[in-house]
Design an enzyme around this catalytic site. Structure first.
Site, PDB file in Angstrom:
ATOM      1  N   ASN A   1       0.838  -1.222  -0.026  1.00 39.94           N
ATOM      2  CA  ASN A   1       0.060  -0.075   0.082  1.00 39.94           C
ATOM      3  C   ASN A   1       0.945   1.194  -0.017  1.00 39.94           C
ATOM      4  O   ASN A   1       2.067   1.303   0.498  1.00 39.94           O
ATOM      5  CB  ASN A   1      -0.863   0.054   1.181  1.00 39.94           C
ATOM      6  CG  ASN A   1      -0.391   0.798   2.375  1.00 39.94           C
ATOM      7  OD1 ASN A   1      -0.315   2.006   2.301  1.00 39.94           O
ATOM      8  ND2 ASN A   1       0.199   0.023   3.301  1.00 39.94           N
TER       9      ASN A   1
ATOM     10  N   MET B   1      -0.881   4.614   0.737  1.00 38.46           N
ATOM     11  CA  MET B   1      -1.993   5.460   0.837  1.00 38.46           C
ATOM     12  C   MET B   1      -1.626   6.936   0.850  1.00 38.46           C
ATOM     13  O   MET B   1      -2.100   7.981   0.320  1.00 38.46           O
ATOM     14  CB  MET B   1      -2.648   5.240   2.065  1.00 38.46           C
ATOM     15  CG  MET B   1      -3.226   3.974   2.448  1.00 38.46           C
ATOM     16  SD  MET B   1      -4.311   3.412   1.109  1.00 38.46           S
ATOM     17  CE  MET B   1      -5.721   4.594   1.281  1.00 38.46           C
ATOM     18  N   GLY B   2      -0.276   7.011   1.372  1.00 39.75           N
ATOM     19  CA  GLY B   2       0.322   8.449   1.184  1.00 39.75           C
ATOM     20  C   GLY B   2      -0.309   9.462   2.278  1.00 39.75           C
ATOM     21  O   GLY B   2      -0.252  10.610   2.080  1.00 39.75           O
TER      22      GLY B   2
ATOM     23  N   CYS C   1       6.708   6.220   8.053  1.00 37.73           N
ATOM     24  CA  CYS C   1       6.026   5.943   7.058  1.00 37.73           C
ATOM     25  C   CYS C   1       6.686   5.720   5.774  1.00 37.73           C
ATOM     26  O   CYS C   1       7.443   6.799   5.579  1.00 37.73           O
ATOM     27  CB  CYS C   1       4.933   7.183   6.661  1.00 37.73           C
ATOM     28  SG  CYS C   1       3.892   6.874   5.305  1.00 37.73           S
TER      29      CYS C   1
END
Lengths: 260, 307
Positions: B69, B71-72, B129
């Site tokens: 993934n 998502m940002g 992240c």
């Protein structure tokens, strides 16, 4: 396990100046109300309701609304796009007298539903409305089937001016229905809702979707927190009755609430 | 019946299963839906000072070992996000971790001040992240020095216990964990997604994710998570929120044995439905019954690695 498949666009039909139907030769195994995620890998992946599906092919009907769909409209037959799905809940296939209420480019999934209802022996009435005839789709397709069909535009360009909810109310006064279905703009369903107190019904909803597999939480609906990509997009009366955000707000790509 | 209640940083949780950041935590209702399906502790989406739309899709891609993934860091911003958290707290007795993301300690401190004014129970610093490299560069969790600086600054400000979320994508995670602990972190959360990695569409010759790269989650990362949790558990005395590929009760018990105090379940929400929390809780109880353990504390930990 991986539901992604990259397919050639088999056929494109121009419905109106801003609406096209894209056909794919692929056995999707979808049920009415379900959707696919579609991308061209150029930025963006969007959900589209399935307008029809059988063992040979399926199709989606797309309105040009933004950057992504504008790019999709430049595609030609034979071009590749990548899809995944089908995802989400599907319509209950009722028997008896059923009324389908469609609005604008939201109507096409009701065509797929209509075919299944007819196979099930239901007596089908369809009312189809749009702002102008440029947004009114599938009129010919519905009229070729064994059913009662009416359409109307708010502009009155086809004669009478009004909405599919006006037509639905007339149907409800005239005849007894066992099940009602609606797909289209949320405000259409919101204005239909008060008339359906004593009916069983299902509505097809739309929310901003990203993952489509029930993880990201972008398409949750208040106050239940159900995910439109898994528990929806088709929601039955008993759920709709509980929704506090129905016809009031939805969440954008950031998750912020946006009023209708 | 075996007891699943567990204490985490002074709060009693009904069970050890945690909804991690980025999963279902966008709205109050999503948090509540997860709670009702058995999550014992809820984490909000990682909140930033300003709202973010995140990356263009596709943002997820499936493969045999799990999912990728990117998502940002989409989120409605700290103010809107905390409103969702407070609304959830009004409606549910469950505890909440507010996850926040920033790129420097000054912004982390501002975010902390906002969180202080909310009804949250814990503050999680997302230092790891892996999906915003183009925008922000290497995650902060890659540097012990950065981790120390940020945790130290936030600890000075925070009224809530502070959890540092670490990246598995580093050479020496124990050194990073030690830096966080020395700076005053109350607990560690690990692991964030692994990689990042990529997948290719062979007909269109494109990366499946529009962002090209995305973090791996799901069953394929579980062995990595277990190893890193075990290394930190062996080296430092600090509560651990362990996660990474947990799909079954058996996986959760392995996490506890490796040294986790509580266990995150994220990608398995896709594999086994939102009911996954209830399902895993039942499976943990079945194991405890079979082994004769009355509570979670009786589940033995691995013998620590000797230095």
């Amino acid at each position: 396990m991986d539901k992604r498949v990259t397919l050639k666009i088999a056929k494109i039909i121009k419905e109106t100046d801003t609406i096209k139907t894209f056909f794919f030769e692929h056995e999707l195994g979808a049920k009415p109300g379900q959707f696919i995620m579609l991308t061209d890998f150029e930025g963006g992946e969007k959900p589209f309701s399935i307008a029809d599906s059988n063992s040979q092919e399926f199709c989606i009907t797309v309105k040009k609304v933004g950057e992504f769909t504008a790019r999709l409209f430049t595609k030609k037959e034979g071009d590749y796009v990548s899809i995944r799905g089908p995802y989400g809940s599907s319509f209950f296939i009722s028997a008896g007298n059923v009324l389908l209420v469609g609005g604008g480019y939201g109507t096409p999934p009701l065509y797929f539903l209509t075919k299944k209802l007819l196979e099930n022996g239901a007596k089908v009435s369809v009312v189809n409305g749009a702002k102008t005839k440029d947004d009114l789709v599938f009129c010919d397709k519905f009229q070729k089937l064994e059913l009662e069909y009416k359409n109307i535009t708010q502009s009155g360009c086809l004669g009478r001016a009004g909405t599919s909810v006006d037509l639905a109310c007339e149907c409800l006064r005239r005849k007894k229905y066992d099940f009602i279905y609606a797909a289209g703009p949320e405000m259409m369903m919101k204005s239909l809702y008060p008339y359906l107190e004593n009916y069983q019904f299902e509505f097809l909803f739309e929310r901003y979707m990203k993952c489509a597999i029930g993880i990201c939480g972008n398409c949750t609906i208040d106050p239940l927190g159900i995910r439109l990509c898994v528990e929806g997009p088709v929601l039955p009366k008993k759920i709709v009755d509980k929704l506090t955000e129905f016809g009031k707000y939805h969440r954008d790509a950031t998750g912020k609430r946006v009023k209708f | 019946m075996p007891e699943l209640k567990v204490d985490f940083l002074g709060k009693e949780l009904n069970n050890p299963l945690v909804l991690p950041a980025g999963v279902m935590g966008m709205s109050y209702s999503g948090m509540e839906f997860s709670s009702k399906n058995g999550a014992g502790l809820i984490t909000s989406k990682s909140l930033t000072l300003q709202a973010r739309s995140g990356h263009k899709g596709p943002v997820v891609a499936e493969f045999e070992g799990g999912i990728l993934n990117c998502m940002g860091l989409c989120n409605p911003g700290i103010i809107n996000g905390l409103q969702e958290v407070d609304e959830f707290k009004k409606r549910s007795g469950n505890s909440v971790i507010v996850s926040v993301f920033a790129t420097n300690s000054a912004d982390f401190v501002i975010l902390t001040r906002y969180v202080n004014k909310s009804h949250a129970d814990f503050l999680e610093l997302n230092l790891s992240c892996p999906n915003v490299f183009d925008e922000f560069g290497i995650p902060l969790a890659a540097s012990g020095e950065e981790v120390y600086k940020i945790v130290k600054a936030v600890k000075k400000e925070s009224k809530l216990p502070v959890i540092a979320k670490l990246s598995p994508n580093v050479y020496d995670i124990v050194a990073i964990a030690k830096a966080a602990k020395t700076a005053g972190a109350d607990a560690l959360c690990l692991i964030n997604t692994v990689g990042p990695g990529m997948l290719i569409d062979t007909k269109m010759v494109k990366s499946v994710l529009f962002n090209k790269f995305g973090g791996l989650s799901g069953p394929c990362i579980k062995p990595i998570a277990l190893k890193l949790i075990y290394q930190i558990y062996s080296a430092i005395d600090i509560p651990i929120l362990g996660m990474g590929g947990v799909t079954t009760g058996e996986d959760a018990i392995q996490m506890l044995m490796a040294g986790a105090n509580i266990v995150g379940v994220g990608t398995a929400v896709y594999k086994r439905g939102i009911e996954v929390f209830d399902k895993i809780n039942i499976e943990i109880k079945e194991y405890m019954n079979q082994m004769g353990y009355a509570n979670l504390q009786q589940i033995p930990k691995l013998k620590k690695i000797e230095n």
